[in-house]
Enzyme design. Structure first.
Site, PDB file in Angstrom:
ATOM      1  CG  HIS A  59       2.622  20.886  65.125  1.00  0.00           C
ATOM      2  ND1 HIS A  59       3.608  19.850  63.771  1.00  0.00           N
ATOM      3  CD2 HIS A  59       2.357  22.058  63.956  1.00  0.00           C
ATOM      4  CE1 HIS A  59       3.486  19.843  63.143  1.00  0.00           C
ATOM      5  NE2 HIS A  59       2.524  21.509  63.274  1.00  0.00           N
TER       6      HIS A  59
ATOM      7  CG  ASN B 182       5.581  19.377  58.911  1.00  0.00           C
ATOM      8  OD1 ASN B 182       5.093  18.408  58.058  1.00  0.00           O
ATOM      9  ND2 ASN B 182       5.116  19.415  59.234  1.00  0.00           N
TER      10      ASN B 182
END
Length: 281
Positions: free
Chosen positions: A137, A188
């Protein structure tokens, strides 16, 4: 790993392709149709030219020559690692992973996802090589931000994680951190509740947009405020990550505020289309 594949040439896919090419790697980017090939190629040309003007790279054309953008996904067949960077939709990603599993010829080829929140094990289970699937990511803008989250699932082999770590740190010069396969990963899981709290504050009339962002910039030394950051991420992406977090944990702090939902429904997505909490037109 020298032969890299990327699926998707939007903001994130183009950024991943760019950093790989700047590192001297051979890159093939697959898009869904000819128009997307052209827009993706133009995005790469613009970004690399900007990097050269700012003195970050010596030769944009040399980097461009290491990238081939195509609408034929079969051209990824000889890649040693393919990084998926398509829309944040679980069904579409699962279908793509099934397709990549059939296409990739090398028995030890890695299939990676740039997903922000979708469980990696769901993508891995769609293939016949789940031990070679993991999350890789990147963060936007990819050429600038050094962090990459590596997310092995319960089925990922240790060798796959080690190879991905060496690719990210050794080949790309990025900073990898290792995360458990849970929605939101590390960044996140911390960031999205913070952004949603700012949206709720604006929605309730507690403070103005500018005062919320100014407070965090000038009072907490953040480089930009949470609402401006949501625009940069994309309000649709922010909502998709929040929805994934809420689906997994059912915590109220992960629930998308009505204002965010309405803005996404209205097509006000942030920087990517010119209007979000701020105007970029």
């Amino acid at each position: 790993m020298k032969r890299i594949g990327v699926v998707g040439c939007g903001l994130m896919g183009a950024g991943i392709a760019e950093v790989c090419a700047r590192a001297g790697l051979d890159v093939v980017v697959a898009e869904s149709h000819p128009a997307a090939v052209e827009s993706g190629s133009e995005r790469l040309r613009t970004s690399l030219a900007r990097a050269q003007r700012k003195g970050r790279i010596p030769d944009a054309e040399a980097a461009l020559r290491r990238i081939r953008v195509t609408d034929a996904i079969d051209e990824l067949s000889d890649r040693e690692i393919v990084i998926e960077a398509i829309v944040e939709d679980e069904n579409e990603k699962v279908a793509l992973f099934r397709q990549l599993d059939k296409i990739l010829a090398l028995p030890d080829a890695i299939i990676a996802s740039n997903t922000s929140a979708i469980p990696i094990v769901k993508l891995a289970s769609a293939t016949t090589r789940p031990e070679q699937v993991l999350g890789v990511h990147f963060f936007n803008p990819v050429p600038v931000l050094p962090l990459v989250e590596l997310v092995p699932s319960l089925l990922t082999a240790g060798e796959t994680t080690s190879r991905a770590h060496e690719f990210v740190r050794g080949a790309l010069g990025k900073r990898p951190i290792l995360c458990k396969d849970r929605a939101g990963f590390v960044v996140n899981s911390l960031l999205i509740p913070f952004i949603l709290a700012a949206v709720r504050m604006l929605e309730s009339g507690f403070a103005t947009r500018d005062d919320i962002d100014s407070g965090l910039v000038h009072g907490a030394a953040h480089p930009q405020g949470p609402l401006a950051l949501a625009d940069l991420i994309g309000l649709d992406t922010t909502k998709a990550i929040a929805d994934s977090l809420y689906e997994e944990f059912k915590e109220p702090l992960y629930a998308s505020p009505p204002l965010l939902v309405r803005m996404v429904d209205a097509g006000l997505l942030g920087r990517k289309n010119g209007q979000g909490f701020y105007s970029y037109r």
